[in-house]
Design an enzyme around this catalytic site. Structure first.
Site, PDB file in Angstrom:
ATOM      1  N   ASP A 188       0.833  -1.193   0.000  1.00  0.00           N
ATOM      2  CA  ASP A 188       0.000   0.000   0.000  1.00  0.00           C
ATOM      3  C   ASP A 188       0.875   1.253   0.000  1.00  0.00           C
ATOM      4  O   ASP A 188       1.798   1.374   0.807  1.00  0.00           O
ATOM      5  CB  ASP A 188      -0.903  -0.031   1.244  1.00  0.00           C
ATOM      6  N   GLU A 192      -2.088   6.022  -8.814  1.00  0.00           N
ATOM      7  CA  GLU A 192      -3.033   6.983  -8.251  1.00  0.00           C
ATOM      8  C   GLU A 192      -2.959   8.281  -9.025  1.00  0.00           C
ATOM      9  O   GLU A 192      -1.869   8.787  -9.314  1.00  0.00           O
ATOM     10  CB  GLU A 192      -2.764   7.255  -6.771  1.00  0.00           C
TER      11      GLU A 192
END
Length: 357
Positions: free
Chosen positions: A84, A143
């Protein structure tokens, strides 16, 4: 069962129309509780670890060993192990080398995890990391946009990741056309988008509406890139019941609001395939452990405290598997070897702009 890649799992989820919750873990107990829920629901699982967990808490060898052990203990529940929020090449490549089957290259922030990056930087670093990962068969999540609050213009910090300073409204909402350009340029397997969610428990000062939680932005992005797997970060619901549990057991948690599960379900109907959940898991475990301590003041066996926390976490996780549509799919997924995934990338069969071959 061997670990599977994020790309395989999300391709399957897209075909079946559900979203997969991705649970952050730090230790064996969290992993066992999540996998107990998965077995009860017959669900595939995404387990993910932050850089802080990898570097300052458990370490790669421990996390990978725990997850591989879980994979052998729960052979009917496919597991993807995901890194992550990696903000540089080393974070992502080292995770894959350690045995992670997927990593997030969050180029929306610079390597410090705090400074918003330029679009050009984001494209450059994400494309390079995706190429390296795909050589091995591993998956990459990118992202676009900066995670943060549409109410305050500020980002919450979680495990070392969170933009500092005030953010422009445009930074906080991913642009659909730019999303199409980004996916084509980087070849990411999944795209985390910004729609007003943020890390941590304190996401909204009131029950969120369309002004501060822009699910409509997800719908617009999905229309523009219908075959791209979208990811919602900062998607803990911060349940009122868990807030009350913590405060009734000696905690001092101010009133706050998270992302309603109903809004996540709406996102799933419009291309969201991965939903990150961390704060809810922490609240479930810590709240139950606080309650156990309050109700059993003479008990000093740490296992009893932890088992109470695990039971509460298992209840939460089962609810998310069922609400997001994941339940009943674990045994249906047959793992594709990572080496085979590498061959499919090399052959061009895993272009993110269209469904997998």
């Amino acid at each position: 069962m061997p670990l599977i890649t994020l790309r395989q799992l999300l391709d399957y989820a897209a075909d079946q129309g559900f979203g997969v919750p991705a649970f952050n873990i730090s230790n064996m107990e969290q992993g066992l509780a999540i996998m107990n829920a998965a077995r009860a629901c017959d669900a595939p699982v995404i387990l993910q670890a932050s850089l802080n967990v990898r570097r300052a808490y458990a370490g790669d060898r421990m996390i990978v060993a725990i997850v591989n052990a879980l994979a052998s203990m729960y052979p009917d529940n496919p597991i993807c192990l995901h890194q992550d929020h990696g903000h540089d090449e080393q974070a992502c490549v080292s995770a894959i080398a350690a045995g992670f089957t997927s990593a997030m290259m969050d180029g929306s922030l610079m390597g410090d995890g705090k400074t918003p990056a330029s679009y050009a930087h984001n494209v450059d670093i994400t494309a390079r990391v995706a190429q390296i990962a795909h050589w091995t068969g591993a998956s990459i999540e990118g992202e676009l946009g900066v995670l943060g609050s549409l109410e305050t213009g500020e980002a919450g910090e979680e495990d070392g990741s969170g933009a500092e300073g005030k953010l422009d409204h445009d930074q906080l909402l991913t642009d659909p056309d730019q999303a199409a350009e980004f996916v084509a340029a980087t070849k990411v397997d999944a795209l985390a988008i910004a729609c007003g969610t943020s890390h941590g428990a304190y996401k909204f000062t009131r029950e969120p509406d369309g002004d501060i939680l822009a699910i409509s932005q997800i719908e617009a992005i999905h229309r523009r890139v219908p075959n791209t797997h979208l990811v919602m970060h900062g998607s803990s619901s911060v349940p009122q019941g868990l807030q009350d549990l913590i405060n009734a057991s000696g905690g001092e948690m101010p009133q706050t609001w998270g992302v309603p599960v109903e809004e996540i379900e709406r996102g799933i109907r419009h291309g969201v395939r991965k939903i990150n959940i961390d704060t809810d898991c922490r609240m479930a475990m810590s709240g139950a452990m606080r309650r156990f301590s309050r109700d059993n003041p003479s008990n000093f066996d740490p296992r009893a405290f932890i088992l109470a926390g695990m039971a509460e976490l298992e209840t939460l996780v089962r609810d998310r598997f069922e609400r997001f549509g994941v339940a009943g799919h674990g045994r249906k997924i047959k793992p594709i070897p990572v080496a085979e995934m590498a061959k499919r990338y090399a052959d061009g069969g895993l272009d993110p702009s269209r469904k997998a071959a």
